[in-house]
Design a protein around this motif. Structure first.
Motif, PDB file in Angstrom:
ATOM      1  N   PHE A  70       0.831  -1.205   0.000  1.00  0.00           N
ATOM      2  CA  PHE A  70       0.000   0.000   0.000  1.00  0.00           C
ATOM      3  C   PHE A  70       0.862   1.251   0.000  1.00  0.00           C
ATOM      4  N   GLY A  71       1.925   1.257   0.807  1.00  0.00           N
ATOM      5  CA  GLY A  71       2.794   2.436   0.864  1.00  0.00           C
ATOM      6  C   GLY A  71       3.430   2.747  -0.470  1.00  0.00           C
ATOM      7  N   VAL A  72       3.932   1.716  -1.160  1.00  0.00           N
ATOM      8  CA  VAL A  72       4.555   1.919  -2.468  1.00  0.00           C
ATOM      9  C   VAL A  72       3.510   2.319  -3.509  1.00  0.00           C
ATOM     10  N   LEU A  73       2.383   1.601  -3.520  1.00  0.00           N
ATOM     11  CA  LEU A  73       1.348   1.868  -4.515  1.00  0.00           C
ATOM     12  C   LEU A  73       0.802   3.283  -4.381  1.00  0.00           C
ATOM     13  N   PHE A  74       0.492   3.700  -3.157  1.00  0.00           N
ATOM     14  CA  PHE A  74      -0.060   5.037  -2.936  1.00  0.00           C
ATOM     15  C   PHE A  74       0.913   6.117  -3.416  1.00  0.00           C
ATOM     16  N   SER A  75       2.178   5.957  -3.099  1.00  0.00           N
ATOM     17  CA  SER A  75       3.176   6.961  -3.484  1.00  0.00           C
ATOM     18  C   SER A  75       3.320   7.044  -5.001  1.00  0.00           C
ATOM     19  N   VAL A  76       3.372   5.890  -5.666  1.00  0.00           N
ATOM     20  CA  VAL A  76       3.491   5.860  -7.130  1.00  0.00           C
ATOM     21  C   VAL A  76       2.270   6.506  -7.784  1.00  0.00           C
ATOM     22  N   LEU A  77       1.094   6.224  -7.243  1.00  0.00           N
ATOM     23  CA  LEU A  77      -0.134   6.761  -7.834  1.00  0.00           C
ATOM     24  C   LEU A  77      -0.214   8.280  -7.698  1.00  0.00           C
ATOM     25  N   VAL A  78       0.236   8.814  -6.578  1.00  0.00           N
ATOM     26  CA  VAL A  78       0.232  10.269  -6.403  1.00  0.00           C
ATOM     27  C   VAL A  78       1.117  10.934  -7.452  1.00  0.00           C
ATOM     28  N   VAL A  79       2.324  10.403  -7.623  1.00  0.00           N
ATOM     29  CA  VAL A  79       3.252  10.967  -8.614  1.00  0.00           C
ATOM     30  C   VAL A  79       2.691  10.818 -10.021  1.00  0.00           C
ATOM     31  N   LEU A  80       2.165   9.633 -10.340  1.00  0.00           N
ATOM     32  CA  LEU A  80       1.622   9.387 -11.678  1.00  0.00           C
ATOM     33  C   LEU A  80       0.446  10.304 -11.979  1.00  0.00           C
ATOM     34  N   THR A  81      -0.450  10.476 -11.000  1.00  0.00           N
ATOM     35  CA  THR A  81      -1.629  11.318 -11.220  1.00  0.00           C
ATOM     36  C   THR A  81      -1.228  12.770 -11.477  1.00  0.00           C
ATOM     37  N   LEU A  82      -0.321  13.304 -10.673  1.00  0.00           N
ATOM     38  CA  LEU A  82       0.120  14.683 -10.878  1.00  0.00           C
ATOM     39  C   LEU A  82       0.801  14.862 -12.240  1.00  0.00           C
ATOM     40  N   ALA A  83       1.638  13.899 -12.622  1.00  0.00           N
ATOM     41  CA  ALA A  83       2.338  13.987 -13.906  1.00  0.00           C
ATOM     42  C   ALA A  83       1.353  13.950 -15.068  1.00  0.00           C
ATOM     43  N   MET A  84       0.371  13.062 -14.990  1.00  0.00           N
ATOM     44  CA  MET A  84      -0.606  12.941 -16.073  1.00  0.00           C
ATOM     45  C   MET A  84      -1.496  14.181 -16.167  1.00  0.00           C
ATOM     46  N   GLN A  85      -1.843  14.744 -15.015  1.00  0.00           N
ATOM     47  CA  GLN A  85      -2.658  15.956 -15.024  1.00  0.00           C
ATOM     48  C   GLN A  85      -1.938  17.083 -15.758  1.00  0.00           C
ATOM     49  N   LEU A  86      -0.655  17.245 -15.467  1.00  0.00           N
ATOM     50  CA  LEU A  86       0.118  18.318 -16.099  1.00  0.00           C
ATOM     51  C   LEU A  86       0.337  18.060 -17.587  1.00  0.00           C
ATOM     52  N   ALA A  87       0.457  16.792 -17.954  1.00  0.00           N
ATOM     53  CA  ALA A  87       0.767  16.450 -19.350  1.00  0.00           C
ATOM     54  C   ALA A  87      -0.476  16.177 -20.192  1.00  0.00           C
ATOM     55  N   MET A  88      -1.672  16.358 -19.640  1.00  0.00           N
ATOM     56  CA  MET A  88      -2.893  15.953 -20.330  1.00  0.00           C
ATOM     57  C   MET A  88      -3.067  16.590 -21.711  1.00  0.00           C
ATOM     58  N   PRO A  89      -2.789  17.887 -21.915  1.00  0.00           N
ATOM     59  CA  PRO A  89      -2.942  18.436 -23.269  1.00  0.00           C
ATOM     60  C   PRO A  89      -2.091  17.707 -24.308  1.00  0.00           C
ATOM     61  N   VAL A  90      -0.860  17.371 -23.938  1.00  0.00           N
ATOM     62  CA  VAL A  90       0.017  16.646 -24.867  1.00  0.00           C
ATOM     63  C   VAL A  90      -0.481  15.225 -25.081  1.00  0.00           C
ATOM     64  N   LEU A  91      -0.945  14.588 -24.011  1.00  0.00           N
ATOM     65  CA  LEU A  91      -1.415  13.213 -24.109  1.00  0.00           C
ATOM     66  C   LEU A  91      -2.641  13.096 -25.012  1.00  0.00           C
ATOM     67  N   VAL A  92      -3.564  14.040 -24.905  1.00  0.00           N
ATOM     68  CA  VAL A  92      -4.755  14.013 -25.755  1.00  0.00           C
ATOM     69  C   VAL A  92      -4.359  14.201 -27.219  1.00  0.00           C
ATOM     70  N   ALA A  93      -3.419  15.105 -27.473  1.00  0.00           N
ATOM     71  CA  ALA A  93      -3.026  15.402 -28.854  1.00  0.00           C
ATOM     72  C   ALA A  93      -2.208  14.295 -29.497  1.00  0.00           C
ATOM     73  N   THR A  94      -1.559  13.457 -28.676  1.00  0.00           N
ATOM     74  CA  THR A  94      -0.650  12.461 -29.249  1.00  0.00           C
ATOM     75  C   THR A  94      -1.085  11.009 -29.041  1.00  0.00           C
ATOM     76  N   ILE A  95      -1.819  10.734 -27.948  1.00  0.00           N
ATOM     77  CA  ILE A  95      -2.141   9.345 -27.622  1.00  0.00           C
ATOM     78  C   ILE A  95      -3.642   9.088 -27.541  1.00  0.00           C
ATOM     79  N   ILE A  96      -4.346   9.919 -26.774  1.00  0.00           N
ATOM     80  CA  ILE A  96      -5.752   9.620 -26.489  1.00  0.00           C
ATOM     81  C   ILE A  96      -6.632   9.800 -27.719  1.00  0.00           C
ATOM     82  N   ALA A  97      -6.550  10.955 -28.342  1.00  0.00           N
ATOM     83  CA  ALA A  97      -7.416  11.241 -29.504  1.00  0.00           C
ATOM     84  C   ALA A  97      -6.729  12.249 -30.418  1.00  0.00           C
ATOM     85  N   PRO A  98      -5.671  11.840 -31.103  1.00  0.00           N
ATOM     86  CA  PRO A  98      -4.951  12.792 -31.964  1.00  0.00           C
ATOM     87  C   PRO A  98      -5.820  13.395 -33.063  1.00  0.00           C
TER      88      PRO A  98
END
Length: 532
Positions: A88-116
C-alpha cells in the motif's frame, strides 16, 4: 462453495453493474448521440480506464493475489497484513506521482495518444482535455480499490469487490436523470458525467476498504520501501499489467485511430458496452475466482485438481459465451435499435453501431477464453509469457486497424480487435498444452463441439425469428412493442439453446447441480462428468 457457485457470486455483482451500464448507455445515447461531446467523454474516460486495467485489475489480480495468499498460509493474517501495508505504501506513493504527472501532461497526451484526430477541432480537443483531467484521479481510487479487492478475493470474500463497480453506473444514471430533469445542455452534461466518474471512484474505494476491515485486516500507511516482497510483486506485476489490460490497450489504440473520423469513437464505445456484458459477467468472474483456486491447488501439489479447475472453467466459459456471441452476431441491429435509437441517436447511428457489434461478437469467445487461460500462467508466477503474446496481439491489432480503417471506418477497428484476440487466445492455449500445463480432457473435447453446434442452431433460429418479429422490431413500432418483441425473441433463443445443449450432451445438468453443492475439501468431479 462449489466452483460454479463462486463464479455466480462474482458474476452477480458484475451482471448488476453491466445491466445498469446498459441503462446508463441508453440515457447517454439519448442525451448525446454520437456527437462531439459524446466522443470527447468516451475518449477522455477511456484513458484512466485503460490505466486502471493495466496497473490495477491486471497487475494485482495476477501478481498480488498469489503472493498475498502465500503470506496467509506461511505467516498467517499478521504476515498478510504486513505485506499489504508494504504494498500500500509503495502503490499510494506511485499513484500520487503518476496522477500529478498525467494531469500536467494531459494536453500533450490528448493530442498524441488519447485522440490525436481531435486536434483539428479546438473545441472538441479542449473539452477532451478538461474531461480527462477531471476523471484521471479515478485511477488512483480504483488502483487502491483493486489491491483491496485482491485481498478480499484471496480470503474468498468475492461479493463486495464484485458489487462495488455497480456504483459507477448508479451515480452516472443519477447524473443523467438530473440533467434531463433540469434541462442541461450537452456541454454541461459532459462535465457532470466527468465529476460523476470521480465521485464513483471514491465510493467504490470506500466499499472495499470497509469490507477489508470487516474481514479482519486493517491496512495502514507505511513509508514506501522496496522490501523483498514488494520487489517480487513488481517483478510479477509489470508484465501482468500489460497482459491483464490487453483488451483495453487494443481499445485505446482503436480509439486513437478512430478519432480521425466523425462518430467513430462513440460508436465503438457503444458497441463495446454490449460485448462487455458476457465478457465481464463470465470472463472476469472466471479469472477472479480461478486464479486463487489454481494457486492453492498448485501450492498443494495437486496437479489433477488444477487441471480439472482449468478444464471446467473453459467449459463454463464456452457454455455461456458461445450463445451470447451467436445472438450478438445475428440480432445486433434490432438490439441496438430498440435500446439506443431515440433522442439524438439516429437510424444511421443504429446501422453503424450494429455493424461494429456484429464483428465484436466474432471475437467475443476469444476475449473470454483469454481470461480463462491466463490464470494458468499467473498461478505459476509466470507473467512474462502472456505479456509476450499480448505484445503480438497489439502489433496485429495496430497493423490491421491502420490497414482497414481507411476503407472500412470504425468496423475495421472491430475486425482488427477480433483477429488480435483470437491470435492471443490461441497462443496462450498452445503453450499451456506444450508445457504440459493443460491435460487432455475427454469431457471438454466431447462437449465443446456440441456447444458450438447448439449455438449455431440457435443463431439460425434467431435469424428466422427476427424476420418473423420484424413488424414489432422496426422503428415504426412503439417502444413497448419493440421491447416486448426483443425480449420474447431473446428468451426463445435462450430456451432453444439450453434445450439443445442438454439434449445433445453439450451440458450435463446433474454435473452442474453437483458442482453447485460441492464444498471445499470434497473430491473434484471426474473430467467426464464435470460441470459446464
Amino acid at each position: 462453495m462449489g466452483l460454479i457457485r463462486k463464479f455466480a457470486t462474482v458474476a452477480s455483482g458484475t451482471m448488476a453493474s453491466r445491466v445498469l451500464g446498459f441503462t446508463r448507455e441508453m440515457l447517454m445515447a439519448a442525451a448525446l448521440g454520437t456527437g462531439p461531446v459524446a466522443g470527447a467523454f468516451y475518449a477522455a474516460f477511456l484513458f484512466p480506464n485503460t490505466f486502471r486495467r493495466l496497473f490495477a485489475e491486471g497487475a494485482f489480480n495476477a501478481a498480488f493475489v498469489p503472493l498475498f495468499a502465500k503470506e496467509i498460509e506461511v505467516n498467517g493474517m499478521d504476515g498478510a497484513r504486513r505485506f499489504s501495508e508494504e504494498v500500500f505504501g509503495v502503490l499510494f506513493s506511485v499513484l500520487v506521482v503518476l496522477t500529478l504527472a498525467m494531469q500536467l501532461a494531459m494536453p500533450v497526451l490528448v493530442a498524441t495518444i488519447i485522440a490525436p484526430g481531435f486536434a483539428a477541432d479546438p473545441e472538441k480537443y479542449d473539452l477532451t482535455v478538461a474531461l480527462a483531467t477531471i476523471m484521471f484521479p479515478y485511477l488512483m481510487c480504483m488502483s487502491l480499490g483493486a489491491m483491496m479487492a485482491g485481498m478480499l478475493n484471496s480470503l474468498r470474500r468475492y461479493f463486495a469487490a464484485a458489487i462495488a463497480p455497480v456504483f459507477l453506473n448508479i451515480i452516472l444514471i443519477i447524473v443523467l436523470a438530473w440533467a434531463w430533469w433540469s434541462g442541461r445542455d450537452e456541454m454541461q452534461i459532459g462535465y457532470d458525467l466527468a465529476w460523476g466518474v470521480l465521485a464513483s471512484g471514491l465510493v467504490q474505494l470506500a466499499i472495499v476498504w470497509i469490507a477489508v476491515r470487516k474481514a479482519g485486516i486493517r491496512v495502514g500507511f507505511k513509508r514506501p520501501r522496496l522490501t523483498p516482497n514488494v520487489k517480487r510483486l513488481l517483478w510479477l506485476a509489470a508484465p501482468a499489467a500489460i497482459t491483464g489490460g490487453i483488451t483495453q490497450i487494443n481499445t485505446l489504440i482503436g480509439t486513437a485511430i478512430a478519432s480521425g473520423q466523425d462518430r467513430a469513437v462513440p460508436a465503438l464505445a457503444q458497441a463495446d458496452r454490449f460485448y462487455q456484458l458476457p465478457l465481464g459477467v463470465v470472463g472476469i468472474a472466471v479469472a477472479i475466482v480461478l486464479l486463487p483456486e489454481l494457486a492453492r491447488a498448485l501450492r498443494a501439489g495437486n496437479d489433477g485438481e488444477a487441471a480439472n479447475l482449468q478444464n471446467r472453467s473453459v467449459e463454463f466459459v464456452l457454455f455461456l459465451t458461445l450463445p451470447a456471441a451467436a445472438a450478438l452476431l445475428v440480432i445486433a441491429e434490432p438490439i441496438i435499435r430498440v435500446l439506443y435509437e431515440r433522442g439524438a441517436f439516429t437510424a444511421d447511428d443504429t446501422t453503424l453501431v450494429a455493424s461494429i457489434l456484429s464483428i465484436f461478437a466474432l471475437g467475443l469467445p476469444a476475449f473470454v477464453l483469454i481470461k480463462a487461460f491466463t490464470p494458468g500462467y499467473f498461478a505459476r508466477e509466470d507473467t512474462r509469457t502472456p505479456m509476450y503474446f499480448a505484445g503480438v496481439s497489439v502489433a496485429v491489432n495496430i497493423t490491421l486497424a491502420l490497414t482497414l480503417f481507411p476503407s472500412m471506418g470504425a468496423p475495421g477497428i472491430a475486425v482488427a480487435s477480433a483477429v488480435a484476440g483470437w491470435i492471443n487466445a490461441l497462443l496462450l492455449f498452445a503453450v499451456l498444452v506444450k508445457r504440459g500445463h493443460w491435460g487432455r480432457d475427454a469431457g471438454l473435447m466431447k462437449r465443446a463441439p456440441l456447444l458450438v453446434l447448439s449455438s449455431a442452431l440457435m443463431g439460425i433460429a434467431l435469424h428466422f425469428g427476427m424476420q418473423l418479429f420484424a413488424p414489432w422490431l422496426g422503428s415504426q413500432a412503439s417502444l413497448v412493442e419493440q421491447l416486448g418483441a426483443l425480449a420474447l425473441l431473446s428468451l426463445a433463443g435462450m430456451a432453444l439453446y439450453f434445450a439443445l445443449a442438454f439434449i445433445t450432451g453439450g451440458a450435463n445438468l446433474r454435473s452442474v447441480l453437483q458442482s453447485l453443492k460441492r464444498r471445499p475439501g470434497q473430491a473434484t468431479l471426474p473430467a467426464d462428468d464435470s460441470a459446464s
